[in-house]
Design a protein around this motif. Sequence first.
Motif, mmCIF file in Angstrom:
data_model
loop_
_atom_site.group_PDB
_atom_site.id
_atom_site.type_symbol
_atom_site.label_atom_id
_atom_site.label_comp_id
_atom_site.label_asym_id
_atom_site.label_seq_id
_atom_site.Cartn_x
_atom_site.Cartn_y
_atom_site.Cartn_z
ATOM 1 N N GLN A 128 0.706 -1.258 0.014
ATOM 2 C CA GLN A 128 0.034 0.027 0.164
ATOM 3 C C GLN A 128 1.008 1.323 0.028
ATOM 4 O OE1 GLN A 128 -2.437 -0.761 3.507
ATOM 5 N NE2 GLN A 128 -3.889 -1.906 2.383
ATOM 6 N N ASN A 129 1.865 1.458 0.814
ATOM 7 C CA ASN A 129 2.719 2.556 0.734
ATOM 8 C C ASN A 129 3.488 2.359 -0.524
ATOM 9 O OD1 ASN A 129 2.458 2.763 3.580
ATOM 10 N ND2 ASN A 129 4.579 2.192 4.111
ATOM 11 N N LEU A 130 4.022 1.297 -1.145
ATOM 12 C CA LEU A 130 4.322 1.750 -2.700
ATOM 13 C C LEU A 130 3.523 2.265 -3.379
ATOM 14 C CD1 LEU A 130 7.080 1.336 -3.889
ATOM 15 C CD2 LEU A 130 6.459 -1.009 -4.593
ATOM 16 N N ARG A 131 2.139 1.690 -3.551
ATOM 17 C CA ARG A 131 1.130 2.355 -4.491
ATOM 18 C C ARG A 131 1.017 3.778 -4.288
ATOM 19 N NH1 ARG A 131 -0.800 -1.641 -7.223
ATOM 20 N NH2 ARG A 131 -1.019 -3.572 -6.450
ATOM 21 N N ARG A 132 0.962 3.977 -2.920
ATOM 22 C CA ARG A 132 0.738 5.587 -2.582
ATOM 23 C C ARG A 132 1.822 6.554 -3.163
ATOM 24 N NH1 ARG A 132 -3.064 7.645 -0.290
ATOM 25 N NH2 ARG A 132 -4.742 6.460 0.856
ATOM 26 N N THR A 133 3.202 6.036 -3.096
ATOM 27 C CA THR A 133 4.327 6.619 -3.327
ATOM 28 C C THR A 133 4.391 6.695 -4.917
ATOM 29 O OG1 THR A 133 5.686 5.716 -1.316
ATOM 30 C CG2 THR A 133 6.698 6.496 -3.258
ATOM 31 N N PHE A 134 3.826 5.894 -5.397
ATOM 32 C CA PHE A 134 3.735 5.907 -6.983
ATOM 33 C C PHE A 134 2.764 6.916 -7.188
ATOM 34 C CE2 PHE A 134 6.697 2.507 -7.572
ATOM 35 C CZ PHE A 134 7.485 2.670 -8.485
ATOM 36 N N GLN A 135 1.665 6.929 -6.703
ATOM 37 C CA GLN A 135 0.439 7.652 -7.071
ATOM 38 C C GLN A 135 0.680 8.984 -6.603
ATOM 39 O OE1 GLN A 135 -3.129 6.323 -4.950
ATOM 40 N NE2 GLN A 135 -4.470 8.110 -6.096
ATOM 41 N N TYR A 136 1.446 9.462 -5.324
ATOM 42 C CA TYR A 136 1.305 10.764 -4.886
ATOM 43 C C TYR A 136 2.788 11.383 -4.644
ATOM 44 C CZ TYR A 136 -3.506 9.993 -3.412
ATOM 45 O OH TYR A 136 -4.879 9.701 -3.570
ATOM 46 N N GLY A 137 3.757 10.352 -5.115
ATOM 47 C CA GLY A 137 5.103 10.993 -4.871
ATOM 48 C C GLY A 137 5.991 10.677 -3.821
ATOM 49 N N GLY A 138 5.430 10.076 -3.014
ATOM 50 C CA GLY A 138 5.999 9.640 -1.886
ATOM 51 C C GLY A 138 5.988 10.882 -0.559
ATOM 52 N N ARG A 139 6.452 10.538 0.603
ATOM 53 C CA ARG A 139 6.418 11.700 1.544
ATOM 54 C C ARG A 139 7.368 12.749 1.253
ATOM 55 N NH1 ARG A 139 5.687 9.572 7.714
ATOM 56 N NH2 ARG A 139 6.709 11.529 7.882
ATOM 57 N N VAL A 140 7.535 14.003 1.388
ATOM 58 C CA VAL A 140 8.521 15.159 1.298
ATOM 59 C C VAL A 140 9.178 14.878 2.526
ATOM 60 C CG1 VAL A 140 8.860 17.314 0.604
ATOM 61 C CG2 VAL A 140 6.784 16.101 -0.462
ATOM 62 N N GLU A 141 8.491 15.238 3.717
ATOM 63 C CA GLU A 141 9.088 15.497 4.953
ATOM 64 C C GLU A 141 9.565 13.932 5.617
ATOM 65 O OE1 GLU A 141 9.779 18.396 6.649
ATOM 66 O OE2 GLU A 141 9.097 19.443 4.682
ATOM 67 N N TYR A 142 10.880 13.842 5.916
ATOM 68 C CA TYR A 142 11.201 12.663 6.483
ATOM 69 C C TYR A 142 10.930 12.555 7.931
ATOM 70 C CZ TYR A 142 14.174 11.947 2.687
ATOM 71 O OH TYR A 142 14.661 11.794 1.291
ATOM 72 N N PRO A 143 10.486 11.622 8.755
ATOM 73 C CA PRO A 143 9.992 11.510 9.874
ATOM 74 C C PRO A 143 10.972 12.039 10.946
ATOM 75 C CG PRO A 143 10.816 9.157 9.015
ATOM 76 C CD PRO A 143 10.924 10.136 7.979
ATOM 77 N N ASN A 144 10.309 12.638 11.952
ATOM 78 C CA ASN A 144 11.212 13.003 13.070
ATOM 79 C C ASN A 144 11.681 11.701 13.925
ATOM 80 O OD1 ASN A 144 9.023 12.525 14.692
ATOM 81 N ND2 ASN A 144 8.249 14.418 14.597
ATOM 82 N N ASN A 145 12.442 12.211 15.081
ATOM 83 C CA ASN A 145 12.810 10.821 15.515
ATOM 84 C C ASN A 145 11.960 10.411 16.218
ATOM 85 O OD1 ASN A 145 15.361 10.958 15.379
ATOM 86 N ND2 ASN A 145 16.124 12.146 17.040
ATOM 87 N N MET A 146 10.869 10.746 16.978
ATOM 88 C CA MET A 146 9.942 10.164 17.648
ATOM 89 C C MET A 146 8.993 9.222 16.646
ATOM 90 S SD MET A 146 7.167 11.764 20.340
ATOM 91 C CE MET A 146 5.658 12.309 19.047
ATOM 92 N N GLU A 147 8.753 9.852 15.317
ATOM 93 C CA GLU A 147 8.070 9.047 14.542
ATOM 94 C C GLU A 147 8.898 7.681 13.939
ATOM 95 O OE1 GLU A 147 5.616 9.170 10.324
ATOM 96 O OE2 GLU A 147 6.792 10.912 10.848
ATOM 97 N N LEU A 148 10.250 7.987 13.752
ATOM 98 C CA LEU A 148 11.052 6.892 13.314
ATOM 99 C C LEU A 148 11.198 5.725 14.295
ATOM 100 C CD1 LEU A 148 12.593 6.048 10.858
ATOM 101 C CD2 LEU A 148 14.761 7.246 11.802
ATOM 102 N N LYS A 149 11.383 6.186 15.690
ATOM 103 C CA LYS A 149 11.129 4.996 16.766
ATOM 104 C C LYS A 149 9.911 4.383 16.793
ATOM 105 C CE LYS A 149 14.582 7.485 19.580
ATOM 106 N NZ LYS A 149 14.837 8.525 20.710
ATOM 107 N N ALA A 150 8.812 5.324 16.519
ATOM 108 C CA ALA A 150 7.415 4.319 16.432
ATOM 109 C C ALA A 150 7.676 3.226 15.453
ATOM 110 C CB ALA A 150 6.433 5.541 16.380
ATOM 111 N N MET A 151 8.089 3.692 14.233
ATOM 112 C CA MET A 151 7.817 2.805 13.071
ATOM 113 C C MET A 151 8.780 1.759 13.318
ATOM 114 S SD MET A 151 7.550 5.124 9.497
ATOM 115 C CE MET A 151 8.291 6.470 9.792
ATOM 116 N N LEU A 152 9.947 1.975 13.875
ATOM 117 C CA LEU A 152 10.739 0.885 14.206
ATOM 118 C C LEU A 152 10.473 -0.052 15.210
ATOM 119 C CD1 LEU A 152 14.412 2.711 13.887
ATOM 120 C CD2 LEU A 152 13.390 1.161 12.229
ATOM 121 N N ALA A 153 9.517 0.480 15.992
ATOM 122 C CA ALA A 153 8.815 -0.353 17.161
ATOM 123 C C ALA A 153 7.706 -1.157 16.518
ATOM 124 C CB ALA A 153 8.489 0.465 18.280
ATOM 125 N N GLY A 154 7.153 -0.837 15.268
ATOM 126 C CA GLY A 154 6.038 -1.538 14.461
ATOM 127 C C GLY A 154 4.903 -1.015 14.759
#
Length: 155
Positions: free
Chosen positions: A58-84
């Motif tokens: 789903q992420n890949l489909r959205r990345t091709f459709q909308y161009g992907g996120r422009v803003e990289y995740p901040n530390n808190m969001e990145l830690k949350a993603m790495l934690a699942g």
Amino acid sequence: MSLPLCIDSCQRGWRLLYILTAFHRCSEVMKPFLFKFLQDASASPGLQYQGIAKACEQNLRRTFQYGGRVEYPNNMELKAMLAGRSSKRQLFLLPGGIERHLKIKTCSVALDAIEELCYEMGLHRPEALDEYAIFVVTHRGEKQLPYVLVRNYLC
């Protein structure tokens, strides 16, 4: 190598792929192979990483459709993603002081929120979506989370 280390490595690999598919397109040459891999992994019943494979697709489909996120995740969001954890509940303020919380995912776009809010209001026609926009309301100088206000263009 022990089994828990191998499982942990697999989880981290899938989480890294989840992050990459939210931010970067793959090449046109790799695209059909990556989609096929993700579709196979997400369609296999009982596969351990079936859910995250579907999320990557789903992420890949959205990345091709909308161009992907422009803003990289901040530390808190990145830690949350790495934690699942790949979503958060965002407060939306509607006209009349009505508050709604929506689940916002890594690749959510404003149209997703507008569609969900319109559906909750009973507006199912595609033309209704064109009538609404999202405005971000922040508290300057204060360390609070931003609120999002949805207003009708015609007001």
